[in-house]
Design a protein around this motif. Structure first.
Motif, PDB file in Angstrom:
ATOM      1  N   VAL A 103      -3.522  -6.211   5.925  1.00 55.64           N
ATOM      2  CA  VAL A 103      -4.251  -5.449   4.908  1.00 55.64           C
ATOM      3  C   VAL A 103      -5.742  -5.699   5.093  1.00 55.64           C
ATOM      4  O   VAL A 103      -6.196  -6.840   5.143  1.00 55.64           O
ATOM      5  N   PRO A 126      -8.231   2.545   7.103  1.00 58.38           N
ATOM      6  CA  PRO A 126      -9.070   2.987   5.987  1.00 58.38           C
ATOM      7  C   PRO A 126     -10.499   3.348   6.384  1.00 58.38           C
ATOM      8  O   PRO A 126     -11.056   4.323   5.869  1.00 58.38           O
ATOM      9  N   LYS A 129     -10.691   6.744   8.089  1.00 50.07           N
ATOM     10  CA  LYS A 129     -10.510   7.810   7.099  1.00 50.07           C
ATOM     11  C   LYS A 129     -11.755   7.991   6.235  1.00 50.07           C
ATOM     12  O   LYS A 129     -12.075   9.108   5.817  1.00 50.07           O
ATOM     13  N   GLU A 163      -6.575  -7.495  -1.309  1.00 51.55           N
ATOM     14  CA  GLU A 163      -5.266  -6.971  -1.695  1.00 51.55           C
ATOM     15  C   GLU A 163      -5.171  -5.480  -1.377  1.00 51.55           C
ATOM     16  O   GLU A 163      -6.168  -4.749  -1.431  1.00 51.55           O
ATOM     17  N   GLU A 164      -3.971  -5.056  -1.045  1.00 54.33           N
ATOM     18  CA  GLU A 164      -3.738  -3.641  -0.750  1.00 54.33           C
ATOM     19  C   GLU A 164      -4.077  -2.780  -1.958  1.00 54.33           C
ATOM     20  O   GLU A 164      -3.810  -3.155  -3.105  1.00 54.33           O
ATOM     21  N   ASN A 165      -4.724  -1.637  -1.701  1.00 56.05           N
ATOM     22  CA  ASN A 165      -5.135  -0.640  -2.707  1.00 56.05           C
ATOM     23  C   ASN A 165      -6.353  -1.062  -3.531  1.00 56.05           C
ATOM     24  O   ASN A 165      -6.754  -0.338  -4.439  1.00 56.05           O
ATOM     25  N   THR A 166      -6.941  -2.215  -3.230  1.00 54.25           N
ATOM     26  CA  THR A 166      -8.214  -2.559  -3.864  1.00 54.25           C
ATOM     27  C   THR A 166      -9.336  -1.904  -3.063  1.00 54.25           C
ATOM     28  O   THR A 166      -9.153  -1.510  -1.911  1.00 54.25           O
ATOM     29  N   ARG A 167     -10.507  -1.785  -3.694  1.00 61.09           N
ATOM     30  CA  ARG A 167     -11.605  -1.045  -3.069  1.00 61.09           C
ATOM     31  C   ARG A 167     -12.770  -1.974  -2.772  1.00 61.09           C
ATOM     32  O   ARG A 167     -12.981  -2.985  -3.453  1.00 61.09           O
ATOM     33  N   GLU A 186     -10.873   2.112   0.426  1.00 59.60           N
ATOM     34  CA  GLU A 186      -9.682   1.513  -0.191  1.00 59.60           C
ATOM     35  C   GLU A 186      -8.927   0.723   0.860  1.00 59.60           C
ATOM     36  O   GLU A 186      -8.468   1.274   1.864  1.00 59.60           O
ATOM     37  N   ARG A 187      -8.805  -0.577   0.638  1.00 62.20           N
ATOM     38  CA  ARG A 187      -8.100  -1.426   1.593  1.00 62.20           C
ATOM     39  C   ARG A 187      -6.637  -0.989   1.692  1.00 62.20           C
ATOM     40  O   ARG A 187      -6.014  -0.603   0.710  1.00 62.20           O
ATOM     41  N   GLY A 188      -6.119  -1.076   2.896  1.00 58.25           N
ATOM     42  CA  GLY A 188      -4.726  -0.675   3.098  1.00 58.25           C
ATOM     43  C   GLY A 188      -4.149  -1.355   4.315  1.00 58.25           C
ATOM     44  O   GLY A 188      -4.816  -2.163   4.982  1.00 58.25           O
ATOM     45  N   LYS A 189      -2.920  -1.028   4.625  1.00 59.22           N
ATOM     46  CA  LYS A 189      -2.271  -1.610   5.795  1.00 59.22           C
ATOM     47  C   LYS A 189      -2.885  -1.031   7.066  1.00 59.22           C
ATOM     48  O   LYS A 189      -3.041   0.177   7.194  1.00 59.22           O
TER      49      LYS A 189
END
Length: 534
Positions: A103, A126, A129, A163-167, A186-189
């Protein structure tokens, strides 16, 4: 290069190869059942009691953690070369690598003049994108400055990960734009690819390169294979060179894509003599296609499972040099404090019943010196120098003679170019020297390079005589001083590949390198020869 460095190059290369395979080949493991009951006895209690005495009674303060780590390592040293201890600080990153993702924001970067410079964004991540590009300087993360001479890489990484989905709000400087750009990411995998490339070499011959066997490897491989079939691939090159191994299950699933139902893939045997056999299923997607498998002296464990299973089932042609020679299976076991041990729990055998494990009875030092021994005895340049024991002779169903005792011997041998200049170029390419230099080249006109399509890139002569001279000057600052007069085309090709890596990714990198790869050229020749049809 300075003459004093020449005599050390084989040693450096050998050490690098041994270290890479030590770290990677130790990964040929299965998951551990944490519910397994561990019996205690007085011998184990004796060791625990000694540590307690030292901690509570010894006259001086002692780092107990250090004692325990040393004890664990000493115990494993007396076992086999691939049973290894993984300290807590290494385990998290290693686990992420084998899981196949992490992540974060998805950039590779380097610290240049105390500033975070993006080398490239990770495909599908991320940052890509959000619109971040190679060459961008990340100056702020959530208002906190990252351009600080006192900030280290671990600290930077911790501010970008989360953490996943945090910005995270990034402020970025892009060359040619006066104001800072803002990106709300947005942080992601983020995928850690184990398939470096999947593309067509010819109108019928597809190429897939795998760098390790992680949790995601089979799915990556299958996606690549199906896409190549859609493009017309009726022949496949599976490149396992320099692949140190990984998850055994991923390797057997890949073999299943090529073998008919009920063909034996693998045999494992534990200390109690329990034998487990793995067979191919009916689900293979390339059972009738022609296959070529590339291996070399650094192809280990899971790579050898694939090569051995295919060779013993008379499927395809193995091309390259004798593989590493690891026939042991590890299981990963947590030690309760964030560290772990990978312990050898079985031996594996190819379908004909051969073990390809090299002897290790003379200790780890001699075991890991095998690359240098092959270098010295001429095995890397001549198939006649490969020593085999007739007692370890096996025969495949179609009558092909194969041998156990130390790696997979290829059906077609490709010598290694051991010329000093060529080996130096390989070192510069694989150890990041060319990557660092090319980043500087791209920075001179980032807007132009970013505007190129891959097709334009391939047609243009971007590595000029001036570029070569600038690279030589760059390497002199690194204490390398070589003219590369006999390998000038190779030098230019390598620099172009390094540039393609940063602009277009790993597939472009492999595609350019394969243009002059003798093993790939040989396979292209074989693929059109009726003599070698499967």
């Amino acid at each position: 290069m300075k003459n004093s460095n020449k005599k050390y190059l084989p040693l450096l290369l050998g050490f690098a190869c041994a270290l890479g395979v030590l770290l990677g080949a130790a990964l040929d493991f299965t998951s551990y059942n944490s519910g397994t009951f561990l019996k205690t006895n007085k011998k184990k209690e004796k060791l625990a009691r000694l540590i307690d005495y030292i901690e509570y009674e010894y006259v001086d303060d002692v780092n107990i953690d250090s004692i325990v780590d040393v004890t664990v390592n000493e115990i494993l040293t007396d076992l086999d070369p691939h049973s290894v201890y993984i300290p807590q600080e290494e385990y998290v990153d290693l686990s992420a690598s084998m899981k196949g993702d992490f992540v974060g924001i998805g950039v590779s970067f380097r610290n240049i003049n105390d500033t975070i410079a993006v080398i490239q964004t990770i495909e599908g991540g991320p940052s890509e994108k959000a619109g971040i590009k190679g060459g961008d300087r990340i100056l702020y993360a959530n208002g906190e400055a990252l351009f600080n001479s006192n900030i280290n890489e671990d600290s930077i990484t911790s501010k970008l990960k989360g953490e996943e989905n945090t910005r995270v709000l990034l402020k970025v400087h892009r060359k040619g734009i006066p104001e800072l750009l803002e990106f709300d990411v947005e942080r992601g995998k983020v995928a850690l690819k184990s398939v470096d490339a999947a593309y067509m070499l010819t109108d019928k011959l597809g190429y897939i390169k795998i760098n390790r066997f992680a949790e995601s490897t089979y799915e990556e491989f299958k996606n690549g294979l199906l896409k190549l079939k859609e493009k017309g691939a009726r022949q496949i090159v599976l490149d396992l060179r320099d692949n140190p191994g990984g998850y055994l299950a991923e390797a057997t699933k890949i073999v299943d894509e090529f073998l008919p139902e009920d063909k034996l893939v693998l045999i494992t045997k534990n200390k109690k003599g329990a034998v487990e056999k793995t067979f191919a299923t009916k689900d293979g997607n390339f059972e009738t296609g022609e296959l070529y498998v590339l291996i070399n002296e650094n192809s280990a464990s899971a790579s050898e499972i694939i090569a051995g299973a295919l060779q013993d089932n008379d499927k395809g042609i193995i091309v390259g040099r004798r593989s590493y020679g690891k026939g042991l299976v590890q299981r990963e076991m947590a030690l309760g404090d964030g560290s772990a041990v990978r312990l050898t729990i079985a031996r594996y055998y190819t379908p004909t019943g051969r073990s390809i494990q090299r002897p290790y009875s003379h200790g780890s030092e001699e075991y890991f010196a095998d690359y240098l021994n092959r270098y010295k005895n001429g095995e890397l340049v001549s198939a006649d120098s490969i020593h085999v024991a007739d007692s370890l002779r096996y025969v495949t169903p179609q009558g092909k003679v194969v041998y156990g005792g130390g790696g997979i011997i290829p059906d077609i041998f490709i010598p290694k170019d051991t010329n000093f200049e060529k080996q130096s170029l390989n070192l510069m390419l694989r150890n990041g020297y060319m990557d660092s230099f090319i980043f500087e080249v791209l920075e001179q006109n980032r807007k132009y390079y970013n505007s190129l399509s891959f097709e334009d890139f391939m047609q243009k002569e971007l590595i000029t005589k001036t570029t070569v001279e600038e690279f030589r000057a760059f390497m002199r600052r690194e204490n390398f001083d070589m003219r590369f007069k006999d390998y000038l085309p190779t030098l230019k090709l390598y620099l172009k590949a390094a540039m393609a890596q940063q602009l277009f990714g790993s597939t472009a990198f492999e595609q350019i390198l394969n243009e002059e790869d003798p093993a790939v050229r040989k396979i292209i020749e074989l693929s059109t020869s009726p003599k070698f049809k499967d």
